[in-house]
Design a protein around this motif. Structure first.
Motif, PDB file in Angstrom:
ATOM      1  N   THR A 163       0.504  -1.239   0.019  1.00  0.00           N
ATOM      2  CA  THR A 163       0.416  -0.399   0.338  1.00  0.00           C
ATOM      3  C   THR A 163       0.950   1.287  -0.159  1.00  0.00           C
ATOM      4  O   THR A 163       0.771   2.439  -0.622  1.00  0.00           O
TER       5      THR A 163
ATOM      6  N   GLU B 149      -6.536   2.654   7.597  1.00  0.00           N
ATOM      7  CA  GLU B 149      -6.622   1.367   7.227  1.00  0.00           C
ATOM      8  C   GLU B 149      -6.674   0.741   8.791  1.00  0.00           C
ATOM      9  O   GLU B 149      -5.915   1.606   9.741  1.00  0.00           O
TER      10      GLU B 149
ATOM     11  N   THR C  52      -4.241  -4.099   5.042  1.00  0.00           N
ATOM     12  CA  THR C  52      -5.043  -4.125   4.135  1.00  0.00           C
ATOM     13  C   THR C  52      -6.021  -5.127   4.167  1.00  0.00           C
ATOM     14  O   THR C  52      -5.917  -6.257   4.225  1.00  0.00           O
TER      15      THR C  52
ATOM     16  N   ASP D  89      -4.238  -2.845  -5.701  1.00  0.00           N
ATOM     17  CA  ASP D  89      -3.395  -3.587  -4.260  1.00  0.00           C
ATOM     18  C   ASP D  89      -4.194  -4.275  -3.781  1.00  0.00           C
ATOM     19  O   ASP D  89      -5.686  -4.657  -3.452  1.00  0.00           O
ATOM     20  N   THR D  90      -3.628  -5.149  -2.551  1.00  0.00           N
ATOM     21  CA  THR D  90      -4.059  -6.210  -1.961  1.00  0.00           C
ATOM     22  C   THR D  90      -3.952  -6.299  -0.750  1.00  0.00           C
ATOM     23  O   THR D  90      -2.916  -5.768  -0.815  1.00  0.00           O
TER      24      THR D  90
END
Ligand code: GTP
Ligand code: MG
Length: 457
Positions: free
Chosen positions: A24, A39, A44, A81-82
């Protein structure tokens, strides 16, 4: 290279890697944003998408493209993004399904970690081309930072000791890649990009090496993928998340990989209770360089071309299923055919819900996280009686309370990242329905595991 006249579409890159590798943060550096800091639990927990338009890209690669004969021909690129947390292998898998090239982010100081291996194996199995971003080079003792510099320029300024330490870390990453069956090389010494994986040293904190990473990705997309990236009229679109948006009702966040979506298009999406046929009321995108997950003013469009992250507002989207496809009804695709195709995607999810309706109730903010919860419960061998998405209302509590008559311990709601309506909350107390609620997924797992242990003893 393809002829100049061919219209290339924007390629899709997915960022994969272990928790805290800096995925991220790397995107934050590219966007000049600070998503990571906002976050929950600083991890994430959903897929995100950010569009980097051509002019921003051009600017970001300038430090290393200047003087070379590279000519940027892409309209832009889409970054996905994961989460790196182990619970979300479903989202990593979904992200990698969508991408043209993957960026495997490795924390240089810790080397490969469990989800690094998991990601590599997934990429290998699916034959997805990837590059390695060896992140956190600024953590090397005595590293001298030149913000946003190309790697060669900043590396030339380091002392012999720093370089030696760097070489050790690089060797380890290359060795670990070779143990997974890949030849790899530092990106600017790569003898053959079709045979060797490029390793790009970067710092998501200082921006060093990021121009090299973006240039490499742009160049690889143009060289290797000119065919795949040619713009097509066929729609390829996948639902990432299903979300409420104030003033728009339930909307779906979609990765449009290819083709054009238009306002008014008749679409078919997969729903928990059968296919949903509806018409696109609004087509929205975040502003360029803004992450789709973050609250941001949305821009209205009458049509959107892939690749792009788009938000679709339409009626009847409440039950839409993330991971399912979006199909457009047209002369090439009949409504009946579209309905059959979208439902083929969701069957595995419904198999996780008990056919008797007996089991705990699970409620989550998005289907991606619902899937992660269902997988957790499957491993714990806890049956799931019902599921829902979004805010908890009285009807959900009543649904869960049915178990009070059958198996009391399952009159339980596992709730991830959702609000509870005040009346619904009062009802849980009145009826004696137990609620486990958290917005960091492993906190929910821990609390529920402790409860199950307590029941056993
Ligand atoms: P998940 O989403 O949970 O999988 O983690 P992530 O890979 O997205 O990691 P994230 O970007 O949130 O960064 C994790 C931590 O590492 C944060 O505290 C960052 O500030 C820090 N970090 C990331 N990149 C760098 C870097 O290049 N240098 C330094 N010094 N710290 C970094
Ligand atoms: Mg992250």
């Amino acid at each position: 290279e393809a002829a100049e006249s061919n219209e290339l579409r924007s390629p899709i890159f997915v960022v994969l890697g272990h928790v805290d590798a800096g995925k991220t943060k790397t995107l934050d550096k590219i966007r000049q944003s600070n998503v990571a800091a906002g976050e929950h639990g600083r991890i994430t927990q959903q897929i995100g998408a950010t569009y980097i338009p051509r002019d921003a890209l051009e600017q970001k690669i300038a430090a290393v493209a200047r003087g070379s004969d590279f000519k940027l021909r892409l309209p832009g690129l889409l970054m996905i993004d994961t989460p790196g947390h182990e619970s979300f292998s479903n989202l990593r898998s979904r992200g990698s399904d969508l991408c043209n090239i993957a960026i495997l982010v490795v924390n240089m100081t810790s080397g490969f970690e469990p989800q690094t291996f998991e990601s590599i194996r997934m990429l290998k199995e699916r034959r997805i081309p990837f590059v390695v971003a060896m992140n956190k080079i600024d953590r090397l003792y005595d590293w001298k930072t030149t913000p946003d510099a190309g790697f060669a320029a900043t590396f030339a300024k380091q002392t012999k000791n720093v370089r030696q330490e760097f070489d050790g870390h690089l060797k380890r990453v290359i060795l670990q890649l070779s143990e997974e069956g890949f030849n790899a090389s530092l990106f600017n010494e790569n003898p053959d990009e079709r045979k060797y994986i490029s390793v790009v040293p970067i710092s998501a904190m200082t921006g060093e090496g990021i121009p090299d990473l973006l240039l490499l990705l742009s160049r690889l997309s143009q060289q290797m993928m000119a065919e795949k990236l040619t713009f097509q009229e066929n729609i390829e679109a996948t639902i990432l998340e299903v979300k409420m948006l104030e003033g728009q009702g339930t909307t779906i966040d979609v990765i449009l990989s290819n083709g054009t979506l238009r306002e008014g298009d008749r679409i078919v999406v997969c729903g928990l209770n059968g296919p949903i046929v509806t018409s696109i009321r609004s087509l929205l995108t975040p502003e360029p360089l803004k992450e789709m997950r973050v609250k941001t003013p949305f821009i209205h469009h009458s049509e959107v071309k892939g690749a792009m992250g788009v938000k679709i507002a339409a009626q009847d989207l409440e039950g839409a299923v993330a991971g399912g496809r979006v199909l457009v009804i047209n002369e090439r695709m009949s409504e009946e055919q579209a309905k059959r195709e979208v439902m083929a995607d969701v069957s595995h999810l419904l198999e996780l819900i008990s056919s008797t309706g007996r089991g705990v109730h699970v409620q989550a903010s998005t289907l991606g996280s619902l899937e992660a919860l269902l997988e957790f419960l499957r491993q714990m061998k806890i049956p799931v009686g019902s599921v829902a998405i979004g805010t908890i209302f009285k009807k959900d509590v009543i649904r869960a309370s049915i178990m009070l008559e059958h198996q009391k311990e399952y009159a339980t709601m596992l709730c991830f990242d959702v609000k509870i309506d005040r009346e619904a909350e009062a009802l849980t107390k009145e009826l004696g329905v137990r609620v486990f609620s958290a917005n960091v997924i492993y906190h929910l797992f821990d609390a529920f595991t402790a409860y199950m242990k307590e029941l056993e003893s």
